[in-house]
Enzyme design. Structure first.
Site, PDB file in Angstrom:
ATOM      1  N   CYS A  21      16.164  -3.134  -4.010  1.00 18.30           N
ATOM      2  CA  CYS A  21      14.946  -2.327  -3.951  1.00 18.30           C
ATOM      3  C   CYS A  21      15.203  -1.180  -2.976  1.00 18.30           C
ATOM      4  O   CYS A  21      15.486  -1.414  -1.801  1.00 18.30           O
ATOM      5  CB  CYS A  21      13.782  -3.204  -3.489  1.00 18.30           C
ATOM      6  N   CYS A  38      -2.307   3.980  -0.612  1.00 19.64           N
ATOM      7  CA  CYS A  38      -2.919   2.832  -1.286  1.00 19.64           C
ATOM      8  C   CYS A  38      -3.425   1.850  -0.227  1.00 19.64           C
ATOM      9  O   CYS A  38      -2.757   1.597   0.769  1.00 19.64           O
ATOM     10  CB  CYS A  38      -1.887   2.150  -2.193  1.00 19.64           C
ATOM     11  N   GLY A  47       7.796   4.955  -0.312  1.00 20.88           N
ATOM     12  CA  GLY A  47       7.692   6.279  -0.918  1.00 20.88           C
ATOM     13  C   GLY A  47       7.239   6.275  -2.357  1.00 20.88           C
ATOM     14  O   GLY A  47       7.177   5.242  -3.030  1.00 20.88           O
ATOM     15  N   GLU A  48       6.906   7.474  -2.836  1.00 23.07           N
ATOM     16  CA  GLU A  48       6.475   7.684  -4.212  1.00 23.07           C
ATOM     17  C   GLU A  48       7.568   8.506  -4.901  1.00 23.07           C
ATOM     18  O   GLU A  48       7.682   9.716  -4.674  1.00 23.07           O
ATOM     19  CB  GLU A  48       5.117   8.423  -4.206  1.00 23.07           C
ATOM     20  N   SER A  58       9.200   3.117 -10.074  1.00 26.61           N
ATOM     21  CA  SER A  58       7.799   2.706 -10.080  1.00 26.61           C
ATOM     22  C   SER A  58       6.936   3.796  -9.458  1.00 26.61           C
ATOM     23  O   SER A  58       7.243   4.300  -8.381  1.00 26.61           O
ATOM     24  CB  SER A  58       7.665   1.404  -9.285  1.00 26.61           C
ATOM     25  N   LEU A  99      -0.607  -0.080 -11.850  1.00 28.52           N
ATOM     26  CA  LEU A  99      -1.964   0.075 -12.407  1.00 28.52           C
ATOM     27  C   LEU A  99      -2.994  -0.425 -11.393  1.00 28.52           C
ATOM     28  O   LEU A  99      -3.872   0.313 -10.963  1.00 28.52           O
ATOM     29  CB  LEU A  99      -2.055  -0.702 -13.726  1.00 28.52           C
ATOM     30  N   ASN A 100      -2.902  -1.697 -11.061  1.00 20.20           N
ATOM     31  CA  ASN A 100      -3.643  -2.286  -9.931  1.00 20.20           C
ATOM     32  C   ASN A 100      -5.158  -2.342 -10.052  1.00 20.20           C
ATOM     33  O   ASN A 100      -5.837  -2.825  -9.144  1.00 20.20           O
ATOM     34  CB  ASN A 100      -3.288  -1.578  -8.610  1.00 20.20           C
ATOM     35  N   ASN A 107       0.660  -9.465  -1.135  1.00 17.97           N
ATOM     36  CA  ASN A 107       1.321  -9.895   0.090  1.00 17.97           C
ATOM     37  C   ASN A 107       0.459  -9.350   1.229  1.00 17.97           C
ATOM     38  O   ASN A 107       0.391  -8.141   1.414  1.00 17.97           O
ATOM     39  CB  ASN A 107       2.731  -9.309   0.170  1.00 17.97           C
ATOM     40  N   CYS A 143       6.942  -6.738  -1.424  1.00 16.76           N
ATOM     41  CA  CYS A 143       6.223  -5.520  -1.795  1.00 16.76           C
ATOM     42  C   CYS A 143       5.115  -5.211  -0.808  1.00 16.76           C
ATOM     43  O   CYS A 143       4.321  -6.089  -0.467  1.00 16.76           O
ATOM     44  CB  CYS A 143       5.534  -5.699  -3.146  1.00 16.76           C
TER      45      CYS A 143
HETATM   46  N1  SAH Z   1       4.905   4.343  -4.814  1.00 15.51           N
HETATM   47  C1  SAH Z   1       5.459   3.564  -5.867  1.00 15.51           C
HETATM   48  C2  SAH Z   1       6.563   2.615  -5.434  1.00 15.51           C
HETATM   49  C3  SAH Z   1       6.359   1.841  -4.174  1.00 15.51           C
HETATM   50  S1  SAH Z   1       5.199   0.504  -4.209  1.00 15.51           S
HETATM   51  C4  SAH Z   1       4.340   2.808  -6.585  1.00 15.51           C
HETATM   52  O1  SAH Z   1       3.201   2.908  -6.177  1.00 15.51           O
HETATM   53  O2  SAH Z   1       4.619   2.179  -7.585  1.00 15.51           O
HETATM   54  C5  SAH Z   1       5.965  -0.710  -5.213  1.00 15.51           C
HETATM   55  C6  SAH Z   1       5.013  -1.768  -5.743  1.00 15.51           C
HETATM   56  O3  SAH Z   1       4.526  -2.593  -4.678  1.00 15.51           O
HETATM   57  C7  SAH Z   1       3.779  -1.183  -6.414  1.00 15.51           C
HETATM   58  O4  SAH Z   1       3.583  -1.777  -7.676  1.00 15.51           O
HETATM   59  C8  SAH Z   1       2.665  -1.539  -5.463  1.00 15.51           C
HETATM   60  O5  SAH Z   1       1.424  -1.629  -6.123  1.00 15.51           O
HETATM   61  C9  SAH Z   1       3.148  -2.854  -4.882  1.00 15.51           C
HETATM   62  N2  SAH Z   1       2.541  -3.215  -3.611  1.00 15.51           N
HETATM   63  C10 SAH Z   1       2.239  -2.400  -2.598  1.00 15.51           C
HETATM   64  N3  SAH Z   1       1.669  -3.093  -1.591  1.00 15.51           N
HETATM   65  C11 SAH Z   1       1.628  -4.397  -1.970  1.00 15.51           C
HETATM   66  C12 SAH Z   1       1.191  -5.604  -1.359  1.00 15.51           C
HETATM   67  N4  SAH Z   1       0.666  -5.607  -0.142  1.00 15.51           N
HETATM   68  N5  SAH Z   1       1.317  -6.753  -2.056  1.00 15.51           N
HETATM   69  C13 SAH Z   1       1.874  -6.758  -3.295  1.00 15.51           C
HETATM   70  N6  SAH Z   1       2.329  -5.650  -3.907  1.00 15.51           N
HETATM   71  C14 SAH Z   1       2.206  -4.471  -3.277  1.00 15.51           C
END
Ligand code: SAH
Length: 366
Positions: free
Chosen positions: A126, A137, A180-181, A212, A236-237, A311, A353
Site C-alpha cells: 500500500c 474525510c 493522499g488522494e 483508489s 463510495l462510503n 478502523n 486503512c
Molecule cells: N484518497 C483515496 C485513497 C486513500 S484512503 C481514497 O479516498 O480512496 C484508502 C481507503 O481507506 C478508502 O477507501 C477510505 O475510505 C478508507 N479509509 C479511510 N479511513 C478509514 C478508516 N478509519 N477505517 C477504514 N477505512 C478507512
C-alpha cells in the site's frame, strides 16, 4: 517534481561530466531511460543508461556498488554525483500478522508511510501518493494533517522498490490507498505507473495496480484517457448524497450522481471491473436500507464492492459496527453485486486503512 528547468540543466552540461551538480541532482529513481541517458551525458555509451535502468528497476539494487557490470570508475562517479534516491527508512513497525509499516523519510525531510501486507506467497504493497491529504474525510486520520505536498513519481516508485525488495513481480499487488488522494496528483501517479509497469523495468502488470479515489469526478475521465493506467477503485462510503456530504466534504463539489455518471462513462478494459469501497460506520451508513440503496446506485455498473468496517481512531466520531451487522450488509449487496469484506491488517502497528499518520498522534513501541 522533475520540472522543465531541471531537464534544461541536464542538457546544458558539458561532455564527460555528469549532467547536474550534486546540489540540484535529480534522483535516478523516477527517471525514465531517456532521462538517465541525459543525466549520464554524451561521454557515456548509450548501453550504460540501459544497464543502470535495468539495475534500478528490474534488479532493484540498493546502491551503485551493487551494479557489478559497470566500470568501477563510473560507479564511483555515480556515487559522488547522482543520487539513487530510494527513500530512507526512518522506522519499521512489524505487526503480529506479518504486516510491515514503513515510515519513510524523503529528500526534504518529510515522511510518508508504506505498508507491506504478506498473504501466503503473495503480498500487497500500500503506497502513498501525497504527504498528507486535502480531502478531509471525517473517518480518516490522515485528514488531520492536511496536505503538505505531492509526491514525485520517483517517490511513489521508490516506495514500491523499497518495500518489494527482491519479491517476484507476479506475486505483488500494489494499491494506491496510503496517504493522499492520487487523482489530485495525477501526473506523478501516471508517470509512476508507467515506470512500475514497463516490461523493460519493473514489469508489474497494470492488472496488479489499483488506484483508489475519494471521487474527483473530472480526473476520473482524465484517468480513463491514459493508455497506461491502474485499475480504478472508488471510495463510495455512503448510500445517498447528504450522507456522503457529511462524511466526505468533497461531495459538495463533486455530487454523488455525477460520480456515478463518471463511473458509468469510464472506459473499462475487457478484463476490468470497478471496485467500490464502503467504510461501515455503526448506526450511520450500515443499515439494510443503506445496503439496498448502494445496490440501486451500482445497478448498471460492472463492479464489485469491498466493505471495510471502520478502523477507529482518536477523535474519529464514529464506531465500528458489530461483525453480524457487517455480514448482513454484505448479504444484501451480494444478491446483486459481488461483495467482499476487507479484513484489517497490521492493526497493532496502526497500519490499517485510515490509520496512517496515527503514529504522530500517539506513541507506541517500535
Ligand atoms: N484518497 C483515496 C485513497 C486513500 S484512503 C481514497 O479516498 O480512496 C484508502 C481507503 O481507506 C478508502 O477507501 C477510505 O475510505 C478508507 N479509509 C479511510 N479511513 C478509514 C478508516 N478509519 N477505517 C477504514 N477505512 C478507512
Amino acid at each position: 517534481m522533475h520540472g522543465t528547468q531541471s531537464h534544461q540543466a541536464i542538457h546544458e552540461c558539458g561532455r564527460g561530466e555528469l549532467a547536474v551538480p550534486q546540489a540540484m541532482a535529480i534522483p535516478v529513481v523516477g527517471m525514465e531511460l531517456s532521462d538517465i541517458r541525459s543525466a549520464l551525458g554524451p561521454a557515456e555509451p548509450a548501453f550504460r543508461a540501459q544497464q543502470i535502468y535495468d539495475a534500478v528497476y528490474r534488479k532493484r539494487v540498493e546502491n551503485w556498488d551493487a551494479i557489478s557490470n559497470l566500470p568501477k570508475s563510473l560507479r564511483a562517479r555515480l556515487a559522488d554525483e547522482l543520487p539513487l534516491g530510494l527513500p530512507d527508512v526512518e522506522k519499521r513497525y512489524m505487526s503480529a500478522d506479518g504486516t510491515v509499516r514503513y515510515l519513510l523519510r524523503l529528500g526534504d525531510g518529510k515522511t510518508v508511510e508504506t505498508v507491506w501486507m504478506p498473504e501466503g506467497d503473495r503480498a500487497t504493497i500500500c503506497i502513498s501518493s501525497q504527504v498528507g491529504c486535502a480531502v478531509d474525510c471525517k473517518f480518516c486520520l490522515t485528514a488531520r494533517m492536511g496536505l503538505e505536498r505531492n509526491l514525485t513519481a520517483g517517490e511513489i516508485v521508490g516506495q514500491v522498490l523499497l518495500a518489494a525488495g527482491t519479491a517476484p513481480v507476479d506475486r505483488l499487488n500494489i494499491v494506491m490507498m496510503g496517504q493522499g488522494e492520487p487523482l489530485l496528483n495525477l501526473a506523478s501517479v501516471i508517470k509512476a505507473t508507467r515506470l512500475l509497469t514497463d516490461p523493460e523495468g519493473m514489469g508489474i502488470s497494470p492488472r496488479r495496480i489499483t488506484l483508489s479515489t475519494a471521487g474527483i469526478v473530472p480526473k476520473i475521465a482524465e484517468l480513463g484517457r491514459e493508455p497506461v493506467r491502474p485499475k480504478l477503485a472508488i471510495s463510495l462510503n455512503a448510500s445517498y448524497e447528504d450522507q456522503r456530504r457529511d462524511l466526505m466534504p468533497i461531495t459538495r463539489k463533486y455530487h454523488l450522481k455525477d460520480l456515478i455518471e463518471a463511473c458509468r462513462a469510464y472506459p473499462l478494459r475487457t478484463w476490468e471491473k470497478l471496485t467500490f469501497e464502503y467504510v461501515l460506520l455503526k448506526g450511520f451508513n450500515d443499515n439494510d436500507a443503506d445496503a439496498r440503496r448502494v445496490v440501486q446506485l451500482l445497478a448498471h455498473l460492472n463492479c464489485k464492492v469491498n466493505l471495510i468496517a471502520l478502523n477507529p481512531g482518536p477523535d474519529i466520531p464514529f464506531e465500528t459496527p458489530d461483525p453480524a451487522r457487517v455480514a448482513n450488509f454484505q448479504a444484501i449487496i451480494r444478491r446483486s453485486v459481488p461483495c467482499l469484506i476487507r479484513k484489517p491488517r497490521g492493526l497493532d502497528v496502526f497500519a490499517a486503512c485510515g490509520q496512517l499518520k496515527r503514529m504522530e498522534l500517539v506513541t507506541i513501541g517500535s
